[in-house]
Design an enzyme around this catalytic site. Structure first.
Site, PDB file in Angstrom:
ATOM      1  N   ASN A  44       0.687  -1.098   0.009  1.00 53.75           N
ATOM      2  CA  ASN A  44       0.040  -0.015   0.050  1.00 53.75           C
ATOM      3  C   ASN A  44       0.984   1.234   0.008  1.00 53.75           C
ATOM      4  O   ASN A  44       2.182   1.135   0.569  1.00 53.75           O
ATOM      5  CB  ASN A  44      -0.871   0.101   1.226  1.00 53.75           C
ATOM      6  CG  ASN A  44      -1.876   1.147   1.079  1.00 53.75           C
ATOM      7  OD1 ASN A  44      -1.646   2.221   1.549  1.00 53.75           O
ATOM      8  ND2 ASN A  44      -3.176   0.738   0.619  1.00 53.75           N
TER       9      ASN A  44
ATOM     10  N   GLU B 157       2.272 -14.556   3.794  1.00 56.54           N
ATOM     11  CA  GLU B 157       2.226 -15.556   4.768  1.00 56.54           C
ATOM     12  C   GLU B 157       0.909 -15.246   5.764  1.00 56.54           C
ATOM     13  O   GLU B 157       0.062 -16.208   5.985  1.00 56.54           O
ATOM     14  CB  GLU B 157       3.434 -15.725   5.813  1.00 56.54           C
ATOM     15  CG  GLU B 157       4.345 -16.315   5.200  1.00 56.54           C
ATOM     16  CD  GLU B 157       5.392 -15.139   4.819  1.00 56.54           C
ATOM     17  OE1 GLU B 157       4.866 -14.260   4.144  1.00 56.54           O
ATOM     18  OE2 GLU B 157       6.644 -15.404   4.718  1.00 56.54           O
TER      19      GLU B 157
ATOM     20  N   CYS C 199       9.058 -13.007   7.760  1.00 58.53           N
ATOM     21  CA  CYS C 199       9.509 -11.891   8.733  1.00 58.53           C
ATOM     22  C   CYS C 199       8.931 -12.418  10.190  1.00 58.53           C
ATOM     23  O   CYS C 199       8.426 -13.385  10.371  1.00 58.53           O
ATOM     24  CB  CYS C 199       8.978 -10.656   8.404  1.00 58.53           C
ATOM     25  SG  CYS C 199       7.178 -10.563   9.084  1.00 58.53           S
TER      26      CYS C 199
HETATM   27  N1  THU Z   1       7.220  -9.967   2.555  1.00 54.01           N
HETATM   28  C1  THU Z   1       6.244 -11.201   2.428  1.00 54.01           C
HETATM   29  O1  THU Z   1       5.283 -10.936   2.119  1.00 54.01           O
HETATM   30  N2  THU Z   1       6.785 -12.193   3.239  1.00 54.01           N
HETATM   31  C2  THU Z   1       8.071 -12.369   3.605  1.00 54.01           C
HETATM   32  O2  THU Z   1       8.366 -13.218   4.074  1.00 54.01           O
HETATM   33  C3  THU Z   1       9.034 -11.385   3.525  1.00 54.01           C
HETATM   34  C4  THU Z   1       8.662  -9.912   3.264  1.00 54.01           C
HETATM   35  C5  THU Z   1       6.623  -8.833   1.667  1.00 54.01           C
HETATM   36  C6  THU Z   1       6.503  -7.719   2.456  1.00 54.01           C
HETATM   37  C7  THU Z   1       6.723  -6.435   1.374  1.00 54.01           C
HETATM   38  O3  THU Z   1       5.637  -6.496   0.599  1.00 54.01           O
HETATM   39  C8  THU Z   1       7.489  -7.204   0.620  1.00 54.01           C
HETATM   40  O4  THU Z   1       7.912  -8.548   0.824  1.00 54.01           O
HETATM   41  C9  THU Z   1       8.957  -6.700   0.701  1.00 54.01           C
HETATM   42  O5  THU Z   1       9.358  -6.604   1.990  1.00 54.01           O
END
Ligand code: THU
Length: 167
Positions: free
Chosen positions: A68, A78, A116
């Site tokens: 966003n 996840e 994360c």
């Molecule tokens: N992101 C995820 O969707 N999952 C992860 O395990 C790591 C980070 C996304 C968040 C953001 O949209 C992009 O990856 C860069 O950080």
């Protein structure tokens, strides 16, 4: 400092597996995560992540990262997948979670993507109230996959909500 005790948490054990050696069920799940990342909404980072949750009833619920313009409002793949799964099937156990990602240059990653901290926290809580532990299957790099057998091992000293009332 003189400590009055030494405390240990479960060490993280995970397995590196050749993609070709992955059990068929996990291979299919990872492929669904791979498909899901194509529909990620990631115009800011250009880093596409896909996740897929396999439920005990055989349903697979997918998610991808949703970004966003107000950056913190976005959500990781996840949690999109886990929350959607729990929204639709609140009482069905999670059998496995697969995650994969593609870099902003669309190249494969050097090593599998790792979730994360906030996503680990969410996984840990769902695992705790699951019928059993569930594995996290991490892809995104060429040929190898990492399999973490117990989701909650990914986050030592998880905030378990002690002191908060739970129904
Ligand atoms: N992101 C995820 O969707 N999952 C992860 O395990 C790591 C980070 C996304 C968040 C953001 O949209 C992009 O990856 C860069 O950080």
């Amino acid at each position: 400092m003189k400590e009055i005790g030494v405390k240990k948490q479960t060490a993280l054990t995970y397995y590196e597996v050749a993609l070709s050696e992955l059990p068929e069920e996990y291979k299919k799940l990872l492929q669904q995560a791979e498909n899901a990342l194509e529909n990620a909404y990631a115009p800011y980072s250009m880093f596409r992540v896909g996740a897929s949750v396999l439920l005990e009833n055989g349903e697979v619920i997918i998610g991808n990262n949703q970004e966003n313009a107000a950056y913190p409002s976005g959500l990781c793949a996840e949690r999109v997948a886990l929350f959607a799964a729990k929204a639709q099937y609140p009482d069905v156990a999670i059998k496995a979670l697969a995650v994969t990602a593609r870099s902003n240059t669309k190249e494969l990653l050097q090593s599998p993507v790792t979730p994360c901290g906030s996503c680990r926290q969410v996984m840990a809580e769902y695992e705790k109230y699951n019928a059993y532990n569930f594995p996290v299957i991490l892809g995104g790099s060429e040929d190898v996959v990492w399999v973490v057998p117990n989701a909650s091992d990914l986050l030592p000293l998880t905030f378990a909500g002690e002191g908060i009332k739970r129904e």
